[in-house]
Design an enzyme around this catalytic site. Structure first.
Site, PDB file in Angstrom:
ATOM      1  N   ASP A 191      30.075-103.982 -45.244  1.00 52.23           N
ATOM      2  CA  ASP A 191      28.928-104.353 -44.426  1.00 52.23           C
ATOM      3  C   ASP A 191      28.173-103.051 -44.134  1.00 52.23           C
ATOM      4  O   ASP A 191      28.717-101.949 -44.264  1.00 52.23           O
ATOM      5  CB  ASP A 191      29.353-105.081 -43.140  1.00 52.23           C
ATOM      6  CG  ASP A 191      28.187-105.918 -42.587  1.00 52.23           C
ATOM      7  OD1 ASP A 191      27.024-105.641 -42.963  1.00 52.23           O
ATOM      8  OD2 ASP A 191      28.430-106.842 -41.788  1.00 52.23           O
TER       9      ASP A 191
HETATM   10  C1  BGC Z   1      25.062-107.810 -41.548  1.00 55.64           C
HETATM   11  C2  BGC Z   1      25.229-108.398 -42.931  1.00 55.64           C
HETATM   12  C3  BGC Z   1      23.980-108.136 -43.731  1.00 55.64           C
HETATM   13  C4  BGC Z   1      23.712-106.641 -43.761  1.00 55.64           C
HETATM   14  C5  BGC Z   1      22.491-106.255 -44.542  1.00 55.64           C
HETATM   15  C6  BGC Z   1      24.615-106.386 -41.582  1.00 55.64           C
HETATM   16  O1  BGC Z   1      24.286-105.971 -40.317  1.00 55.64           O
HETATM   17  O2  BGC Z   1      26.267-107.926 -40.842  1.00 55.64           O
HETATM   18  O3  BGC Z   1      25.496-109.764 -42.845  1.00 55.64           O
HETATM   19  O4  BGC Z   1      24.111-108.668 -45.013  1.00 55.64           O
HETATM   20  O5  BGC Z   1      23.527-106.185 -42.436  1.00 55.64           O
HETATM   21  O6  BGC Z   1      21.346-106.652 -43.887  1.00 55.64           O
END
Ligand code: BGC
Length: 731
Positions: A263
């Protein structure tokens, strides 16, 4: 002379070998694994390392000199995000990237229809393909543990079986477009409070029986090509580099051959990132919403420190090769696949799919005296009250916020259906702007808004109140949890005030979470309308008018009060934790499993949803009452539409084991089928349940185990409305 000839021959043979070698990875007719090995053999150590970390906010490098393309990803699970600036969360202001918004995943779950999940996956996959994405960052399947979780709307509800049955076709749909699905957030990201560091503690049973099954199905049945690590910790390790989750469970036990993507900002040190199963590091020093660090990509944990460690012999080359192989594999499966179809973007077919899913998702919660449907032409003056009737509900919420080609609001949909001359709108309440990571109350005067709405309601034939939560921070929004189970922005008071002047009121709720309804008893009709995306208003009007008969079922329980829910029945350590640890004390009893086992009546149960018609279930029968542990139980019954209009009912089969050596939930969903029936029609239905699904996870043996003995299978139209049961004996 001899040596000249020799060197010419050698030169030719080296050329031939080099050419053959290059040809293998480019030769799309060759098996992917051959192409992977060939490409790997051509890479320098530096190039391999470069595959393993971001080069921009949403991309990582390929190998340009060999024509291997970069890996581009995009949020999210219900629409393809707009293009972002190279190293910013902000949009790049392209003019060709406004997408179709599909319903959020709680809505998809409410369809209880795997065919809808397949069409969803195909359509969003086509949009991602058209936008040249390698990876679509979704779907999310974290289990709905607490109704306060700000991200529940992104997930598929509280039941691991329901989420499993829907995630598989979704992934198959996306990947049929030559785009990798990225299942997230693996694992146990069940709250947003302290999400970056909270250490989740739970039993092995709860882990395997509740929180992992949807991921396992995504990997083993859906064959997901990528998975995203979660922000939180599990048993002391961050999930983006957790030996137990990634190396042992995911890669060793489940044989996952795809890519683990971190993530954004979920990686914390090089040693663990190298050794504990992560493949691509994204977003370091940014946290997805609020933190926006500018940190050289070459300094990522899996960049220079990794390269240095490899050169010094600190890290094993085999570890790097494994990551590089997986990344090459995803590229050959997607952007360098000969079979990659073309996509399409914002096509009428996608709108149709979005509308169909939205129609099937809407849940009719209450309908006293058949108040609904209200056909067009029935009333002269319809009051539409509430901010959510007119507000964009695809914007906000965090990383799933969308820039859309269009969004039909409820107000617009109702005007189109009933005629704009019959609609009077009043805002009623105001919530303030949708801001990332902070809350700013509206500057409008709440009393004046309420009074104006009451005036409109007084003289109307019917009131459609359209409220609920929204995508503001502390509502249905990433990086924060809700502060209470109640409706926000003074809506409870507003509903009461409206009802006092007009009893002909329908309450329509947009949310991805349960709420309390202190006004329920006196309110004749209530509709759960989720976040339905671009076609929200059309689908809602279709259902309210009766052009479509509602068939959605709740994918999570609505409790009467917060501490009726397992996660909220204990102390703070159980939710939201002490900022270091959280302990899942309710164990396997999540959602209806808790409510039913503890005999707590919900406001609305899991699996519940009404129709404008009525159904009749016959007594279920079972093909064999004695079954072996590896057998399949077939439960048959007939289902009749006893009303005057066509409709669909979802038959649900729950298993219960009264005598067990371990704690078992009062019931667990084991099969379901949505059956479409014309008025008066009867269909024979057979639900097949593998006996292996009766197993519990034996913590001592670290294995699934089916206990012999008697099991009851209960057939119902919700988790609380059983129509019949059969007993089977497992030998
Ligand atoms: C989120 C993800 C997301 C990523 C990219 C993160 O903060 O938890 O679900 O895909 O950001 O935007």
């Amino acid at each position: 002379m001899k040596s000249i000839i020799l060197s010419i021959v050698l030169g030719i043979s080296i050329m031939v070998t080099a050419q053959q070698k290059t040809q293998v990875y480019l030769d799309v007719t060759k098996p992917i694994e051959d192409r992977v090995e060939n490409a790997l053999s051509l890479l320098t150590t530096k190039e391999k390392v470069e595959l393993c970390h971001a080069q921009s906010k949403f991309s990582s490098k390929g190998v340009a000199r060999l024509g291997i393309p970069d890996v581009w990803s995009s949020d999210g699970s219900h629409g393809v995000s707009d293009e972002k600036l190279w190293d910013e969360w902000s949009g790049a202001q392209w003019t060709n990237d406004s997408c179709t918004a599909f319903p959020a995943l709680t809505a998809l779950a409410a369809t209880f229809n795997p065919e809808m999940a397949l069409q969803f996956g195909k359509s969003i996959g086509e949009e991602a393909r058209h936008r040249e994405k390698t990876i679509l960052l979704g779907p999310g399947v974290n289990i709905y543990r607490s109704p306060l979780n700000g991200r529940n709307f992104e997930y598929m509800g509280e039941d691991p079986y329901l989420a499993s049955r829907l995630v598989v076709p979704y992934i198959q749909g996306v990947q049929s477009c030559g785009v990798a699905a990225c299942v997230k957030h693996f694992a146990l990201n069940n709250q947003e409070i302290s999400r970056g560091e909270i250490n989740v503690n739970l039993s092995d049973r709860a882990l395997h029986e509740i929180y992992l099954p949807a991921f396992k199905a995504a990997v083993q049945e859906g064959k997901a090509w990528s998975i995203m690590g979660a922000y939180n910790k599990f048993r002391g390790e961050h999930c983006c580099h957790s030996d137990l989750l990634l190396n042992k469970i995911l890669k060793q036990d489940w044989k996952f051959d795809g890519v683990v993507v971190s993530d954004w900002g979920g990686v914390h040190n090089t040693d663990e990132a190298v050794n504990n199963g992560l493949d691509i590091e994204m977003g370091t020093y940014t946290n997805g919403l609020t933190t926006q660090g500018h940190f050289p990509f070459s300094s990522y944990y899996l960049a220079n420190p990794f390269l240095k460690g490899i050169k010094e012999g600190k890290y094993d080359m085999a570890k790097l090769d494994d990551k590089a192989r997986r990344i090459l594999r995803i590229i050959f499966r997607t952007t360098m696949s000969a079979n990659r179809p073309f996509g399409r973007f914002v096509s009428p077919e996608h709108s149709e799919v979005a509308r169909k899913i939205a129609q099937e998702a809407i849940v009719l919660l209450k309908n006293e005296n058949n108040m609904l449907p209200i056909p067009a032409g029935k009333y002269k003056k319809i009051a539409v009250i509430g901010e959510n009737a007119a507000r964009s509900l695809v914007v906000g919420g965090g990383s799933t916020s969308l820039k859309v080609a269009y969004e039909v609001s409820p107000l617009q949909g109702l005007k189109d259906k009933y005629g704009k001359e019959h609609i009077v709108y009043s805002m009623g309440y105001a919530s303030g702007p949708s801001l990332y990571g902070r809350e700013e109350p509206s500057k409008l005067n709440a009393d004046s808004l309420l009074n104006a709405a009451v005036e409109v309601a007084k003289t109307a034939d019917v009131v459609f109140f359209v409220g609920g939560l929204n995508k503001n921070y502390f509502q249905d929004c990433e990086s924060g949890d809700r502060k209470s189970l109640s409706l926000p922005f003074g809506e409870d008071k507003l509903i009461e005030s409206l009802r006092k002047v007009n009893q002909n009121i329908v309450v329509i709720l947009a949310s991805g979470n349960a709420i309390t309804m202190p006004w329920l008893q006196n309110t004749p009709a209530v509709v759960q309308a989720w976040y339905l995306g671009s076609e929200a208003g059309n689908a809602l009007a279709d259902v309210l008018s009766g052009d479509v008969n509602p068939s959605g079922k709740l994918p999570f329980s609505f409790p009467k009060k917060l501490n009726d829910i397992g996660a909220h029945s204990f102390d703070k350590l159980c939710y939201p934790g002490d900022s270091v640890n959280v302990q899942y004390k309710e164990d396997i009893l999540v959602g209806y499993r808790w409510l039913d086992t503890k005999k707590i009546a919900p406001l609305f149960p899991f699996g519940y949803g009404m129709s404008y018609t009525t159904f009749d279930f016959s007594k279920p029968t079972v093909d064999e009452t004695g079954v072996k542990a590896d057998g399949i139980v077939k439960v048959s019954f007939s289902l009749t539409n006893t009303g005057k209009i066509d409709g669909a009912e979802t038959a649900q089969l729950y298993m219960s084991k009264s005598k067990s050596s371990v704690t078992r939930a009062a019931k667990e969903l084991k099969a379901f089928k949505k059956v479409f029936l014309k008025a008066g029609e009867t269909k024979m239905v057979t639900l097949e349940v593998p006996v292996s699904s009766f197993a519990y996870y034996n913590e001592n043996k670290r294995a699934w185990e089916v206990e012999p003995g008697s099991y009851t299978l209960m057939l119902g139209s919700s988790s609380r409305d059983m129509k019949g049961k059969v007993d089977v004996n497992v030998r």
